[in-house]
Design an enzyme around this catalytic site. Structure first.
Site, PDB file in Angstrom:
ATOM      1  N   ASP A 269       0.778  -1.236   0.000  1.00 40.03           N
ATOM      2  CA  ASP A 269       0.000   0.000   0.000  1.00 40.03           C
ATOM      3  C   ASP A 269       0.811   1.288   0.000  1.00 40.03           C
ATOM      4  OD1 ASP A 269       1.107   0.072   2.525  1.00 40.03           O
ATOM      5  OD2 ASP A 269      -0.707  -0.568   3.563  1.00 40.03           O
TER       6      ASP A 269
ATOM      7  N   GLU B 251       0.319  -9.089  -1.144  1.00 38.33           N
ATOM      8  CA  GLU B 251      -0.475  -8.562  -0.021  1.00 38.33           C
ATOM      9  C   GLU B 251      -1.658  -7.738  -0.574  1.00 38.33           C
ATOM     10  OE1 GLU B 251       0.443  -5.472   3.228  1.00 38.33           O
ATOM     11  OE2 GLU B 251       1.164  -7.315   4.131  1.00 38.33           O
TER      12      GLU B 251
ATOM     13  N   GLU C 295      -2.443   5.039   2.556  1.00 41.09           N
ATOM     14  CA  GLU C 295      -2.300   3.615   2.209  1.00 41.09           C
ATOM     15  C   GLU C 295      -3.570   2.999   1.628  1.00 41.09           C
ATOM     16  OE1 GLU C 295      -1.282   5.028   5.005  1.00 41.09           O
ATOM     17  OE2 GLU C 295       0.691   4.299   5.588  1.00 41.09           O
TER      18      GLU C 295
ATOM     19  N   HIS D   7       4.232   4.457  13.900  1.00 41.05           N
ATOM     20  CA  HIS D   7       4.731   5.270  12.786  1.00 41.05           C
ATOM     21  C   HIS D   7       3.626   5.916  11.953  1.00 41.05           C
ATOM     22  CE1 HIS D   7       3.569   1.620  10.729  1.00 41.05           C
ATOM     23  NE2 HIS D   7       3.603   2.279   9.586  1.00 41.05           N
TER      24      HIS D   7
ATOM     25  N   ARG E  44       0.836   8.045  10.117  1.00 39.74           N
ATOM     26  CA  ARG E  44       0.427   9.427   9.907  1.00 39.74           C
ATOM     27  C   ARG E  44      -0.840   9.776  10.697  1.00 39.74           C
ATOM     28  NH1 ARG E  44       1.799  12.469   4.805  1.00 39.74           N
ATOM     29  NH2 ARG E  44       3.394  10.962   4.318  1.00 39.74           N
TER      30      ARG E  44
ATOM     31  N   HIS F 192      10.565   5.419  15.540  1.00 37.41           N
ATOM     32  CA  HIS F 192      10.613   5.597  14.079  1.00 37.41           C
ATOM     33  C   HIS F 192      11.339   6.897  13.735  1.00 37.41           C
ATOM     34  CE1 HIS F 192       9.075   5.781   9.905  1.00 37.41           C
ATOM     35  NE2 HIS F 192       8.839   4.488  10.051  1.00 37.41           N
TER      36      HIS F 192
HETATM   37  N1  UDP Z   1      10.603  -3.572  12.290  1.00 36.21           N
HETATM   38  C1  UDP Z   1      11.996  -3.518  12.288  1.00 36.21           C
HETATM   39  N2  UDP Z   1      12.624  -2.676  13.167  1.00 36.21           N
HETATM   40  C2  UDP Z   1      11.947  -1.877  14.034  1.00 36.21           C
HETATM   41  C3  UDP Z   1      10.514  -1.914  14.006  1.00 36.21           C
HETATM   42  C4  UDP Z   1       9.879  -2.766  13.122  1.00 36.21           C
HETATM   43  O1  UDP Z   1      12.655  -4.223  11.519  1.00 36.21           O
HETATM   44  O2  UDP Z   1      12.586  -1.135  14.803  1.00 36.21           O
HETATM   45  C5  UDP Z   1       9.951  -4.469  11.328  1.00 36.21           C
HETATM   46  C6  UDP Z   1       8.857  -5.376  11.877  1.00 36.21           C
HETATM   47  O3  UDP Z   1       9.374  -6.616  12.258  1.00 36.21           O
HETATM   48  C7  UDP Z   1       7.895  -5.512  10.711  1.00 36.21           C
HETATM   49  C8  UDP Z   1       8.105  -4.238   9.917  1.00 36.21           C
HETATM   50  O4  UDP Z   1       9.301  -3.641  10.392  1.00 36.21           O
HETATM   51  O5  UDP Z   1       8.217  -6.605   9.865  1.00 36.21           O
HETATM   52  C9  UDP Z   1       6.924  -3.310  10.136  1.00 36.21           C
HETATM   53  O6  UDP Z   1       7.208  -2.069   9.643  1.00 36.21           O
HETATM   54  P1  UDP Z   1       6.317  -0.800   9.967  1.00 36.21           P
HETATM   55  O7  UDP Z   1       5.696  -0.958  11.283  1.00 36.21           O
HETATM   56  O8  UDP Z   1       7.209   0.375   9.753  1.00 36.21           O
HETATM   57  O9  UDP Z   1       5.242  -0.762   8.794  1.00 36.21           O
HETATM   58  P2  UDP Z   1       3.852  -1.494   8.533  1.00 36.21           P
HETATM   59  O10 UDP Z   1       4.036  -2.954   8.752  1.00 36.21           O
HETATM   60  O11 UDP Z   1       2.825  -0.898   9.444  1.00 36.21           O
HETATM   61  O12 UDP Z   1       3.563  -1.168   7.111  1.00 36.21           O
END
Ligand code: UDP
Length: 367
Positions: A94, A116, A130, A211, A213, A243
């Site tokens: 997304d 996904e 997203e 993280h 918005r 973040h």
């Molecule tokens: N993650 C990471 N380091 C961190 C925090 C999260 O590698 O300090 C990984 C986590 O294991 C997951 C991914 O980042 O696989 C999630 O990313 P994020 O939360 O930024 O985005 P979303 O999944 O909400 O799109």
């Protein structure tokens, strides 16, 4: 059949890496393009999984808004498509990268596969941008790899041809298992060793990430209030990899610095984060990926959002939607810490074979 895989952010890299590895294992050639919508956090993932991009658009500029970002991705992808012919482009999820790469491919009449696919809130402002990015990518895509039956149902309701939808599970579970295996076989790094030394792990660990918005401003301020309250418990250590977005950093460092059992740290590289998740009792997060990973580790997630496109975990009892109201978060934390055993028995997001299913599908398509 020439395949291009394209992504730009850390979570996309984590979720696309298993597909890259599965393609290589089956000797299916592909090229990799990164927009680097995240830079530092993306590079760590590429290095861990041993992925070297053929194209690196290095797209980010200071204070670049979404329109300027979108226009640059479109133009830069078009330049790639002009010089090299591809038959199929794989994008993920997304992000602005996914939507704009899909559009650039569509304009050049290149087929698009969406990994996904089918997650929806049907509220175009939440999550922003997203929800629109994934609906838009879904309209363009020729093939849809849906992580769950629910995601498939969403696509069918939108009149997507069912022969073009495959339920695969989420590739994030594949990435998690690959990483846990490496840790089991002795993988460690400075970040893991530093955490062991700094924190000790004698108390229960509450891991926090955020993280989105939609939570900038009041949402993050409320989360900080909740964490301050939780930190009064002497039986927990709160570890919060903050973040890099300044909208997050400014509030969190301002409100939560210098509290003995709140450990604010830099975002962790992926294997260190997986290691830390595996040591945690409870996770508080707005992250999609974390909601999908944690059930495989049998760790509950309190989701600090008002809505989620990942209801499967909520329905299975793996996660609870708590929003950002501080007293609601506190109550849920206290409730969970009382429990001896966590109920979530299976991970509704997959069992680690999603990448192979996707590659098998591509192989039939290639023939
Ligand atoms: N993650 C990471 N380091 C961190 C925090 C999260 O590698 O300090 C990984 C986590 O294991 C997951 C991914 O980042 O696989 C999630 O990313 P994020 O939360 O930024 O985005 P979303 O999944 O909400 O799109």
């Amino acid at each position: 059949m020439k395949i291009l895989i394209c992504f730009g952010t850390r979570p996309e890299a984590i979720k696309m890496a298993p597909i890259c590895l599965a393609l290589s294992q089956k000797n299916i050639p592909y090229k990799l393009c990164v927009t680097a919508q995240h830079r530092e956090m993306l590079d760590q993932v590429l290095e861990f999984f041993g992925l070297v991009p053929d194209y690196d658009l290095n797209i980010m500029q200071p204070n670049q808004n979404l329109n300027v970002l979108s226009a640059r991705i479109l133009a830069d992808m078009d330049a790639i498509f002009k010089t090299e012919c591809f038959d199929l482009v794989l994008v993920h999820g997304d992000t602005t990268t996914s939507a704009m790469v899909a559009l650039a491919a569509f304009h050049r009449q290149i087929k698009v596969a969406h990994v996904e696919a089918g997650l929806r809130t049907y509220n175009k402002l939440s999550p922003f941008p997203e929800e629109l990015n994934r609906q838009f990518t879904g309209r363009i895509a020729d093939f849809h790899f849906a992580p769950t039956e629910k995601a498939k149902d969403n696509l069918l309701k939108e009149h997507v041809d069912k022969s073009k939808v495959l339920v695969t599970g989420n590739t994030v579970v594949d990435a998690l298992f690959i990483t846990l295996e490496k840790i089991k076989n002795g993988f460690s790094n400075n970040a893991i060793e530093n955490l062991k030394e700094r924190i000790g792990f004698s108390k229960r660990i509450i891991l926090v990430t955020g993280h989105r918005r939609e939570s900038f401003g009041v949402g993050f301020e409320n989360l900080c209030k909740a964490l301050l309250e939780i930190s009064k418990r002497q039986d927990v250590d709160i570890i919060y990899p903050v973040h890099l977005n300044p909208n997050v950093q400014d509030v969190v460092y301002n409100k939560l610095s210098n509290i003995a059992n709140i450990h604010l740290i830099k975002p962790l590289d992926y294997p260190s984060f997986v290691w830390l998740m595996s040591k945690s009792t409870l996770i508080i997060s707005d992250s999609g990926g974390v909601q999908e990973e944690a059930p495989s580790l049998r760790i509950p997630v309190l989701v600090t959002r008002e809505t989620t496109e990942r209801n499967e975990g909520i329905n299975a009892g793996c996660s609870i939607l708590v929003g950002t109201n501080p007293s609601k978060i506190n109550a849920a934390v206290n409730e969970f810490l009382k429990k001896e055993k966590f109920q979530c028995e299976i991970n509704p997001y997959g069992n680690g074979d999603a990448a192979n299913k996707i590659v098998d599908f591509l192989q039939t398509y290639i023939k």
